[in-house]
Scaffold this motif. Structure first.
Motif, PDB file in Angstrom:
ATOM      1  N   GLN A  24       0.844  -1.205   0.000  1.00 24.92           N
ATOM      2  CA  GLN A  24       0.000   0.000   0.000  1.00 24.92           C
ATOM      3  C   GLN A  24       0.877   1.251   0.000  1.00 24.92           C
ATOM      4  O   GLN A  24       1.966   1.265   0.586  1.00 24.92           O
ATOM      5  CB  GLN A  24      -0.905   0.012   1.233  1.00 24.92           C
ATOM      6  CG  GLN A  24      -1.927  -1.105   1.279  1.00 24.92           C
ATOM      7  CD  GLN A  24      -2.790  -0.996   2.531  1.00 24.92           C
ATOM      8  OE1 GLN A  24      -3.487  -0.005   2.737  1.00 24.92           O
ATOM      9  NE2 GLN A  24      -2.734  -2.010   3.377  1.00 24.92           N
ATOM     10  N   ARG A  29      -4.320   3.861   3.589  1.00 26.82           N
ATOM     11  CA  ARG A  29      -4.977   5.044   3.034  1.00 26.82           C
ATOM     12  C   ARG A  29      -5.700   5.825   4.128  1.00 26.82           C
ATOM     13  O   ARG A  29      -5.598   7.068   4.196  1.00 26.82           O
ATOM     14  CB  ARG A  29      -5.964   4.632   1.940  1.00 26.82           C
ATOM     15  CG  ARG A  29      -6.650   5.815   1.264  1.00 26.82           C
ATOM     16  CD  ARG A  29      -7.484   5.368   0.079  1.00 26.82           C
ATOM     17  NE  ARG A  29      -8.509   4.402   0.484  1.00 26.82           N
ATOM     18  CZ  ARG A  29      -9.359   3.861  -0.373  1.00 26.82           C
ATOM     19  NH1 ARG A  29      -9.302   4.165  -1.657  1.00 26.82           N
ATOM     20  NH2 ARG A  29     -10.275   3.001   0.056  1.00 26.82           N
ATOM     21  N   ASP A  48      -3.117   7.449   6.476  1.00 27.26           N
ATOM     22  CA  ASP A  48      -2.530   8.634   5.854  1.00 27.26           C
ATOM     23  C   ASP A  48      -3.512   9.804   5.881  1.00 27.26           C
ATOM     24  O   ASP A  48      -3.169  10.919   6.296  1.00 27.26           O
ATOM     25  CB  ASP A  48      -2.132   8.293   4.417  1.00 27.26           C
ATOM     26  CG  ASP A  48      -1.345   9.407   3.741  1.00 27.26           C
ATOM     27  OD1 ASP A  48      -0.946  10.369   4.422  1.00 27.26           O
ATOM     28  OD2 ASP A  48      -1.130   9.306   2.518  1.00 27.26           O
ATOM     29  N   ARG A  49      -4.751   9.529   5.496  1.00 27.69           N
ATOM     30  CA  ARG A  49      -5.758  10.594   5.419  1.00 27.69           C
ATOM     31  C   ARG A  49      -6.049  11.220   6.779  1.00 27.69           C
ATOM     32  O   ARG A  49      -6.140  12.453   6.910  1.00 27.69           O
ATOM     33  CB  ARG A  49      -7.049  10.020   4.822  1.00 27.69           C
ATOM     34  CG  ARG A  49      -8.189  11.020   4.684  1.00 27.69           C
ATOM     35  CD  ARG A  49      -9.495  10.281   4.414  1.00 27.69           C
ATOM     36  NE  ARG A  49      -9.903   9.467   5.568  1.00 27.69           N
ATOM     37  CZ  ARG A  49     -10.654   8.366   5.454  1.00 27.69           C
ATOM     38  NH1 ARG A  49     -11.058   7.933   4.277  1.00 27.69           N
ATOM     39  NH2 ARG A  49     -11.002   7.702   6.546  1.00 27.69           N
ATOM     40  N   SER A  68       0.051   9.004   0.166  1.00 26.54           N
ATOM     41  CA  SER A  68      -0.194  10.061  -0.808  1.00 26.54           C
ATOM     42  C   SER A  68       1.117  10.717  -1.229  1.00 26.54           C
ATOM     43  O   SER A  68       2.127  10.638  -0.526  1.00 26.54           O
ATOM     44  CB  SER A  68      -1.125  11.111  -0.205  1.00 26.54           C
ATOM     45  OG  SER A  68      -0.502  11.717   0.920  1.00 26.54           O
TER      46      SER A  68
END
Length: 323
Positions: free
Chosen positions: A17, A263, A266-267, A20
């Motif tokens: 994975q 994801r 990170d977000r 960004s």
């Protein structure tokens, strides 16, 4: 200026994975942190954030102090309710703590059946919190070295039973407790309600309340009740993990070891924390993995234009070397 340390799960959990592009640029410019040698002792990986005297990680006594106020003197061990799933090779620890959705009625139903068993062995069993059960152990008793249920989740129960002649007593107590729980009608009622039964106990966290617990941290954020209890005992602001990153003052330890989706991580956490760094609200952000050291990002690192972005944690050097 404040700093943030983010405790992350093993990097291997995220596989290939990717983060960004903005996060990748920051992480590519970071310093590598060498992996600390693991000792296998209780609290391994967390003790470096706290000065505990005498040395150790007596989770039962420290959480007991929070759960039962002043009633924490003496020798304590956690005997937490858990659900184990039998399989062809033995049994695996599948659920514990909040995941079992226990309430006071569960403890009130199950403890009376277990107390005579432990009382005959010289222990006092009680549950000031429905998911955290405690054994008061006589002074001088030999205590087994065990891991927390978080460390053993999904693993074979028998790999973590107390070993050797000294562990025989504990293995016997566990077997008898499992029989009591298996036959208890309250577990049938839980199953009928679609809840996992409490069919075993997990012994861990033995020790006495430390003489002193100190930390340089100003705040500890975690879903791990033990880590929160140590933070509170050390005088830090300690509370449950919020849903997403929010700016704050002081040096913070943010426990994200339960993360599974890079994801979302990170977000909700990495990108906002690095944005706070870029805005001058933080002096540094550290990402620490239990399997490969970590990454240290300071605001001055934004000038390292020549560094390549680090898109995947699995590609980060595991030996702490700098690029």
């Amino acid at each position: 200026m404040a700093s943030a340390t983010l405790l992350l799960p093993p990097a291997a959990r995220f596989g290939g994975q990717r983060v960004s592009p903005d996060t990748a640029r920051w992480l590519g410019r970071a310093d590598r942190i060498a992996a600390a040698p693991g000792s296998g002792a209780p609290g391994d990986g967390l003790t470096r954030y706290f000065e505990v005297l005498p040395r150790g990680w007596p989770a039962a006594a420290v959480t007991r102090q929070r759960d039962a106020a002043a009633d924490a003197n003496g020798l304590w061990m956690r005997a937490d309710p858990v659900f184990v799933q039998p399989d062809i090779n033995g049994a695996r620890l599948m659920s514990h703590g909040d995941a079992l959705a226990l309430d006071r009625s569960d403890a009130e139903a199950l403890l009376p059946a277990l107390r005579p068993l432990f009382g005959d062995a010289g222990f006092v069993l009680d549950a000031p919190h429905p998911a955290r059960w405690y054994l008061r152990v006589p002074d001088g008793a030999k205590l087994p070295v065990t891991v927390s249920p978080e460390q053993a989740l999904g693993e074979d129960l028998f790999e973590h039973l107390p070993a050797g002649a000294e562990g025989r007593r504990w293995r016997s107590l566990l077997s008898e407790a499992q029989i009591v729980l298996h036959n208890h009608p309250h577990n049938a009622r839980r199953a009928a309600a679609g809840l996992a039964p409490v069919n075993s106990l997990w012994f861990w966290g033995a020790g006495r309340l430390p003489d002193q617990i100190r930390t340089t941290l100003d705040a500890v954020l975690s879903v791990d009740d033990t880590l929160v209890a140590f933070g509170q005992a050390a005088g830090a602001s300690a509370s449950s993990l919020p849903a997403v990153w929010s700016a704050g003052d002081g040096d913070r330890l943010v426990d994200l070891r339960g993360s599974r989706d890079l994801r979302e991580l990170d977000r909700d956490w990495l990108a906002p924390a690095l944005s706070s760094l870029a805005a001058g609200q933080l002096r540094s952000v550290s990402l620490e993995f239990p399997d490969r050291g970590g990454l240290y990002v300071a605001r001055r690192h934004r000038w390292r234009f020549w560094r390549r972005p680090l898109l995947s944690f699995i590609t980060a050097p595991a030996d702490g070397s700098a690029e």
